[in-house]
Design an enzyme around this catalytic site. Structure first.
Site, PDB file in Angstrom:
ATOM      1  N   SER A   1      41.146  -2.690 -38.099  1.00  0.00           N
ATOM      2  CA  SER A   1      42.580  -2.538 -38.383  1.00  0.00           C
ATOM      3  C   SER A   1      42.884  -1.847 -37.638  1.00  0.00           C
ATOM      4  O   SER A   1      43.435  -1.871 -36.080  1.00  0.00           O
ATOM      5  CB  SER A   1      42.728  -2.741 -39.867  1.00  0.00           C
ATOM      6  OG  SER A   1      44.466  -2.468 -40.025  1.00  0.00           O
TER       7      SER A   1
ATOM      8  N   ASP B   1      49.765  -4.961 -37.666  1.00  0.00           N
ATOM      9  CA  ASP B   1      48.629  -4.547 -37.303  1.00  0.00           C
ATOM     10  C   ASP B   1      48.059  -5.221 -36.366  1.00  0.00           C
ATOM     11  O   ASP B   1      48.162  -6.317 -37.130  1.00  0.00           O
ATOM     12  CB  ASP B   1      47.995  -4.006 -38.618  1.00  0.00           C
ATOM     13  CG  ASP B   1      47.942  -4.775 -39.630  1.00  0.00           C
ATOM     14  OD1 ASP B   1      47.629  -5.746 -39.667  1.00  0.00           O
ATOM     15  OD2 ASP B   1      47.708  -4.160 -40.725  1.00  0.00           O
TER      16      ASP B   1
ATOM     17  N   ASP C   1      44.898  -6.933 -37.089  1.00  0.00           N
ATOM     18  CA  ASP C   1      43.655  -7.821 -38.255  1.00  0.00           C
ATOM     19  C   ASP C   1      45.037  -8.908 -39.048  1.00  0.00           C
ATOM     20  O   ASP C   1      44.964  -9.393 -40.160  1.00  0.00           O
ATOM     21  CB  ASP C   1      42.946  -7.497 -39.435  1.00  0.00           C
ATOM     22  CG  ASP C   1      42.950  -6.919 -40.591  1.00  0.00           C
ATOM     23  OD1 ASP C   1      43.532  -5.122 -40.125  1.00  0.00           O
ATOM     24  OD2 ASP C   1      42.438  -6.466 -41.188  1.00  0.00           O
TER      25      ASP C   1
ATOM     26  N   ASP D   1      46.883  -8.257 -41.919  1.00  0.00           N
ATOM     27  CA  ASP D   1      47.316  -8.523 -42.766  1.00  0.00           C
ATOM     28  C   ASP D   1      48.424  -7.188 -43.248  1.00  0.00           C
ATOM     29  O   ASP D   1      48.885  -7.835 -44.552  1.00  0.00           O
ATOM     30  CB  ASP D   1      45.632  -7.956 -43.907  1.00  0.00           C
ATOM     31  CG  ASP D   1      45.434  -6.747 -43.612  1.00  0.00           C
ATOM     32  OD1 ASP D   1      46.043  -5.446 -42.558  1.00  0.00           O
ATOM     33  OD2 ASP D   1      45.111  -6.290 -44.382  1.00  0.00           O
TER      34      ASP D   1
END
Length: 486
Positions: free
Chosen positions: A99, A274, A276, A278
């Site tokens: 992340s 961000d 990734d 999510d």
């Protein structure tokens, strides 16, 4: 016995490359995951980091050796693994991602069938024990089956030079590459009515992370259906070297590129993700960053309008605005301990339609109770069109009604002593004492929440008031002074 593994955290796996997290460790995790879950089918995906593919291949080798068939969906965001795990009906899913962590880190997020999260007490600790129990001889022997050498040097690993070659995995029918993007896009667009959309210009900043390809696929389908949305793309191409820095819009210093692009292009609003994706972060037409807290209220109201008497889950750091909106809209607000595992568990228990955290994590019942960084902005875009209001105007009155400090971290020598000082002074004066997560104290027209970090000597403070920004600022300074009076 095998080696001690130190990259297991409370909710996921994160560690420094070559010391805490290596190909060998990834293999062990894959083998232990399949063994612990008796998994026969597992989805894997990886973010854009140069080291994510090598780790994913070692992870896959471990899964295969423990008897699982692996479906690799390629470079993907965490939510794409969540989606594929449920969509394909497999026994589990693993996303290789760090992340927003520094470039010399990586990690994994793990779910069971149905994309139910795996955390410490729900299987992660057991996987760790199994992974550590594998002998060095077994692991090195099995890795050599997939590679010419069992290990690679640190520099090669950091540069993303895969040691396990995909073709080695493809020698069996246990490793399949498959894209779920078409089905993922259809699911994302099911949350909105495309016919509601009027002309919009939106700045999108993927931060060179995994969000770019997913956004492109959504854009393609929108244009195919003649939706009049124009995207202004910033740092859009996936690039594991992160030439513009690690994407983490939660940090104020990382917001300028999005804000500047919004103002320069005359966009209706802006989005940044961000690594990734999510989490998504929103900016109004003036380039002003909007705290995730107020987006929670906005999305809660939108869901209740479509589904009356909905249950809404929220975290206990700041919540007066959320509670006020949900109650007035006819919904039921339900407080939960902070953290994705707790929020998802409570949502399942309550059959809640939506859950939100001030940290910009948004959870959706129809998305297997998982968090998504794509669904929120789609809902916001629809709201802007339907209400014919700017994003700023939709949150302006709420910010004025319940001004908040945002989360303020204090690194201390003794966090326990600081918590005791604050408790002794304020708890006797409070009308409400809430210990859902940390210490929450309410007074007539202001409240605060104080939480200790699980991993470092840090105290996290959030303060809000009822319609009085001066009081909120005054009390924030007052409580901070006491926290930091070491």
């Amino acid at each position: 016995m095998g080696s001690q593994i130190t990259c297991f955290k409370a909710y996921d796996i994160r560690g420094e490359l070559n010391t805490q997290l290596t190909e060998e460790v990834a293999y062990r995790i894959g083998y232990a995951f399949a063994a612990e879950l008796s998994a026969k089918t597992v989805v894997v995906g990886s973010d854009v980091r140069l080291t994510s593919t090598p780790l994913k291949l070692a992870l896959s080798a471990g899964l295969i050796d423990a008897g699982a068939k692996v479906t690799d969906i390629g470079m993907a965001g965490t939510e794409e693994v969540y989606f594929a795990t449920k969509h394909l009906g497999v026994d589990g899913g693993i996303e290789v991602t760090a992340s927003h962590n520094p470039i010399n880190y990586n990690g994994m997020k793990l779910v069971k069938a149905g994309s139910v999260p795996i955390s410490g007490d729900t299987g992660l600790n057991a996987i760790k024990v199994r992974a550590e129990a594998l002998s060095e001889e077994f692991v090195s022997g099995r890795l050599s089956h997939y590679t010419s050498d069992a290990f690679i040097d640190a520099e090669a690993f950091f540069n993303g030079q895969a040691h396990i070659q995909p073709e080695k995995l493809e020698e069996t029918d246990q490793y399949l590459k498959q894209s779920c993007m078409k089905y993922y896009v259809a699911h994302m667009l099911s949350y909105i009515e495309l016919s509601n959309f009027t002309r919009l210009k939106i700045v999108v900043n993927a931060g060179n992370g995994a969000a770019g390809p997913a956004l492109d696929a959504i854009e393609q389908e929108m244009h195919r259906q003649n939706v009049p949305v124009e995207f202004v793309k910033v740092h859009h191409n996936a690039d594991g070297t992160f030439p513009n820095g690690i994407p983490n819009p939660l940090l104020p210093e990382n917001r300028a590129d999005t804000a500047d692009a919004v103002k320069a292009s005359g966009a209706d609003f802006g989005i940044a993700w961000d690594g990734d994706f999510d989490r998504c972060f929103l900016f109004d037409a003036d380039g002003e960053f909007i705290e995730g807290y107020y987006i929670v209220g906005l999305l809660a109201e939108a869901f209740i309008e479509k589904n009356t008497d909905s249950r809404i889950i929220y975290d206990p750091r700041v919540y007066w605005n959320t509670e006020d909106i949900v109650v007035n809209a006819g919904g039921t607000p339900i407080k939960s301990k902070t953290g994705h595992a707790f929020i998802k568990e409570r949502m399942r228990k309550e059959d809640a339609i939506y859950g939100g955290e001030m940290s910009a994590h948004h959870y959706f019942r129809d998305f297997a109770y998982c968090d998504s960084g794509m669904i929120p902005w789609l809902l916001i875009a629809e709201l802007v069109c339907v209400k014919q209001q700017t994003l700023a105007s939709m949150v302006k009155e709420r910010i004025k009604a319940f001004p908040s400090s945002g989360e303020i971290n204090s690194k201390l020598k003794d966090a326990d002593a600081a918590l005791e000082r604050v408790t002794n002074k304020y708890q006797p004066l409070a009308s409400v004492v809430d210990t859902t997560d940390g210490l929450g104290l309410e007074f007539d027209d202001w409240r605060f929440n104080l939480r200790k970090s699980n991993t470092e000597p840090v105290i996290r403070l959030n303060v809000e008031s009822k319609g009085d920004i001066s009081l909120m600022e005054e009390k924030t300074k007052e409580v901070l002074a006491l926290i930091r009076a070491e």
